[in-house]
Design a protein around this motif. Sequence first.
Motif, PDB file in Angstrom:
ATOM      1  N   UNK A  68       5.604   7.711   3.026  1.00 15.95           N
ATOM      2  CA  UNK A  68       6.980   8.182   2.892  1.00 15.95           C
ATOM      3  C   UNK A  68       7.810   7.203   2.066  1.00 15.95           C
ATOM      4  N   UNK A  69       7.711   5.927   2.391  1.00 17.46           N
ATOM      5  CA  UNK A  69       8.498   4.924   1.689  1.00 17.46           C
ATOM      6  C   UNK A  69       8.063   4.762   0.231  1.00 17.46           C
ATOM      7  N   UNK A  70       6.777   4.965  -0.033  1.00 15.51           N
ATOM      8  CA  UNK A  70       6.293   4.891  -1.418  1.00 15.51           C
ATOM      9  C   UNK A  70       6.965   5.959  -2.266  1.00 15.51           C
ATOM     10  N   UNK A  71       7.198   7.129  -1.668  1.00 18.08           N
ATOM     11  CA  UNK A  71       7.916   8.190  -2.387  1.00 18.08           C
ATOM     12  C   UNK A  71       9.340   7.794  -2.732  1.00 18.08           C
ATOM     13  N   UNK A  72       9.900   6.894  -1.951  1.00 16.76           N
ATOM     14  CA  UNK A  72      11.252   6.386  -2.210  1.00 16.76           C
ATOM     15  C   UNK A  72      11.211   5.110  -3.048  1.00 16.76           C
ATOM     16  N   UNK A  73      10.022   4.707  -3.437  1.00 21.60           N
ATOM     17  CA  UNK A  73       9.783   3.474  -4.181  1.00 21.60           C
ATOM     18  C   UNK A  73      10.242   2.239  -3.409  1.00 21.60           C
ATOM     19  N   UNK A  74       9.972   2.274  -2.117  1.00 20.01           N
ATOM     20  CA  UNK A  74      10.255   1.143  -1.237  1.00 20.01           C
ATOM     21  C   UNK A  74       8.917   0.592  -0.760  1.00 20.01           C
ATOM     22  N   UNK A  75       8.672  -0.685  -1.020  1.00 16.09           N
ATOM     23  CA  UNK A  75       7.409  -1.263  -0.555  1.00 16.09           C
ATOM     24  C   UNK A  75       7.611  -1.890   0.818  1.00 16.09           C
ATOM     25  N   UNK A  76       6.542  -1.903   1.565  1.00 18.93           N
ATOM     26  CA  UNK A  76       6.579  -2.481   2.897  1.00 18.93           C
ATOM     27  C   UNK A  76       5.418  -3.471   2.978  1.00 18.93           C
ATOM     28  N   UNK A  77       5.677  -4.734   2.630  1.00 19.40           N
ATOM     29  CA  UNK A  77       4.580  -5.708   2.618  1.00 19.40           C
ATOM     30  C   UNK A  77       4.039  -5.970   4.024  1.00 19.40           C
ATOM     31  N   UNK A  78       2.786  -6.388   4.053  1.00 21.06           N
ATOM     32  CA  UNK A  78       2.128  -6.708   5.317  1.00 21.06           C
ATOM     33  C   UNK A  78       2.697  -8.022   5.843  1.00 21.06           C
ATOM     34  N   UNK A  79       3.106  -8.032   7.099  1.00 20.21           N
ATOM     35  CA  UNK A  79       3.661  -9.239   7.697  1.00 20.21           C
ATOM     36  C   UNK A  79       2.548 -10.163   8.175  1.00 20.21           C
ATOM     37  N   UNK A  80       2.886 -11.411   8.393  1.00 17.70           N
ATOM     38  CA  UNK A  80       1.907 -12.364   8.913  1.00 17.70           C
ATOM     39  C   UNK A  80       1.441 -11.949  10.304  1.00 17.70           C
ATOM     40  N   UNK A  81       2.362 -11.425  11.118  1.00 15.90           N
ATOM     41  CA  UNK A  81       1.993 -10.968  12.457  1.00 15.90           C
ATOM     42  C   UNK A  81       1.004  -9.798  12.374  1.00 15.90           C
ATOM     43  N   UNK A  82       1.188  -8.918  11.381  1.00 16.15           N
ATOM     44  CA  UNK A  82       0.262  -7.801  11.205  1.00 16.15           C
ATOM     45  C   UNK A  82      -1.127  -8.307  10.812  1.00 16.15           C
ATOM     46  N   UNK A  83      -1.188  -9.403  10.074  1.00 11.48           N
ATOM     47  CA  UNK A  83      -2.488  -9.986   9.731  1.00 11.48           C
ATOM     48  C   UNK A  83      -3.172 -10.534  10.988  1.00 11.48           C
ATOM     49  N   UNK A  84      -2.387 -11.130  11.873  1.00 12.02           N
ATOM     50  CA  UNK A  84      -2.944 -11.609  13.145  1.00 12.02           C
ATOM     51  C   UNK A  84      -3.421 -10.434  13.996  1.00 12.02           C
ATOM     52  N   UNK A  85      -2.654  -9.350  13.961  1.00 11.10           N
ATOM     53  CA  UNK A  85      -3.027  -8.137  14.691  1.00 11.10           C
ATOM     54  C   UNK A  85      -4.380  -7.637  14.213  1.00 11.10           C
ATOM     55  N   UNK A  86      -4.553  -7.588  12.897  1.00 12.39           N
ATOM     56  CA  UNK A  86      -5.816  -7.133  12.319  1.00 12.39           C
ATOM     57  C   UNK A  86      -6.959  -8.064  12.713  1.00 12.39           C
ATOM     58  N   UNK A  87      -6.704  -9.361  12.666  1.00  9.33           N
ATOM     59  CA  UNK A  87      -7.729 -10.333  13.056  1.00  9.33           C
ATOM     60  C   UNK A  87      -8.135 -10.130  14.508  1.00  9.33           C
ATOM     61  N   UNK A  88      -7.158  -9.959  15.393  1.00  8.03           N
ATOM     62  CA  UNK A  88      -7.476  -9.732  16.813  1.00  8.03           C
ATOM     63  C   UNK A  88      -8.263  -8.440  17.011  1.00  8.03           C
ATOM     64  N   UNK A  89      -7.902  -7.393  16.268  1.00  7.77           N
ATOM     65  CA  UNK A  89      -8.639  -6.133  16.375  1.00  7.77           C
ATOM     66  C   UNK A  89     -10.094  -6.333  15.967  1.00  7.77           C
ATOM     67  N   UNK A  90     -10.294  -7.027  14.855  1.00  7.02           N
ATOM     68  CA  UNK A  90     -11.646  -7.244  14.350  1.00  7.02           C
ATOM     69  C   UNK A  90     -12.458  -8.077  15.342  1.00  7.02           C
ATOM     70  N   UNK A  91     -11.839  -9.113  15.905  1.00  7.89           N
ATOM     71  CA  UNK A  91     -12.526  -9.947  16.899  1.00  7.89           C
ATOM     72  C   UNK A  91     -12.834  -9.126  18.156  1.00  7.89           C
TER      73      UNK A  91
END
Length: 189
Positions: free
Chosen positions: A118-141
């Motif tokens: 949705x935001x891409x259609x508005x040309x608004x980017x939503x960068x990945x946060x550092x906390x989201x990277x930790x979330x991904x790491x925990x999921x993978x572990x």
Amino acid sequence: MLTLPNILTLSRIVTVPLLAALLWWPGWATGYLLGFVVYSLMGVTDYFDGYLARAQGAVSRLGIFLDPIADKIMVAAVILILCAAGNDRFPPLIAEVHVIAAMIILLREITVSGLREFLAGLQVSMPVSQLAKWKTTLQIVALGTLILAGGFREQVWMHDLGLATLWASAILTLVTGWDYLRVGLKHMD
């Protein structure tokens, strides 16, 4: 367009059916151990595709598009298999109340993907946060630990550790999902 980083990303996507096949039979400990090796290699390629793309200056639109999809496909496939694969002798590795943690993870991924679109259609980017990277790491572990626990069913502590980590990642999933939603709501009517 088919740079080494993009090939690594694509390799993760095409390897998902193999991973699912190895985890299909809950009583086949060797399958789970081989699945853990495949899953770990997929995690290594996830690290290296981004590292190589940045180091070689080969960040591409295809890579930016495929990398999060590859992650989500892998996580979703493993969660579904771990919730479903069971029999009379071996119950699913994610069962009962723990399915809620798995559901939180899957629902957040769908919601954030829709929000990003949705935001891409508005040309608004939503960068990945550092906390989201930790979330991904925990999921993978968490998922890796649960896969490994499938290979060592007698080691109950390993399964318990996997479930505890799954819940920790589900909590971070809620927090990061709310953060993204809060940002996205600012751009809605």
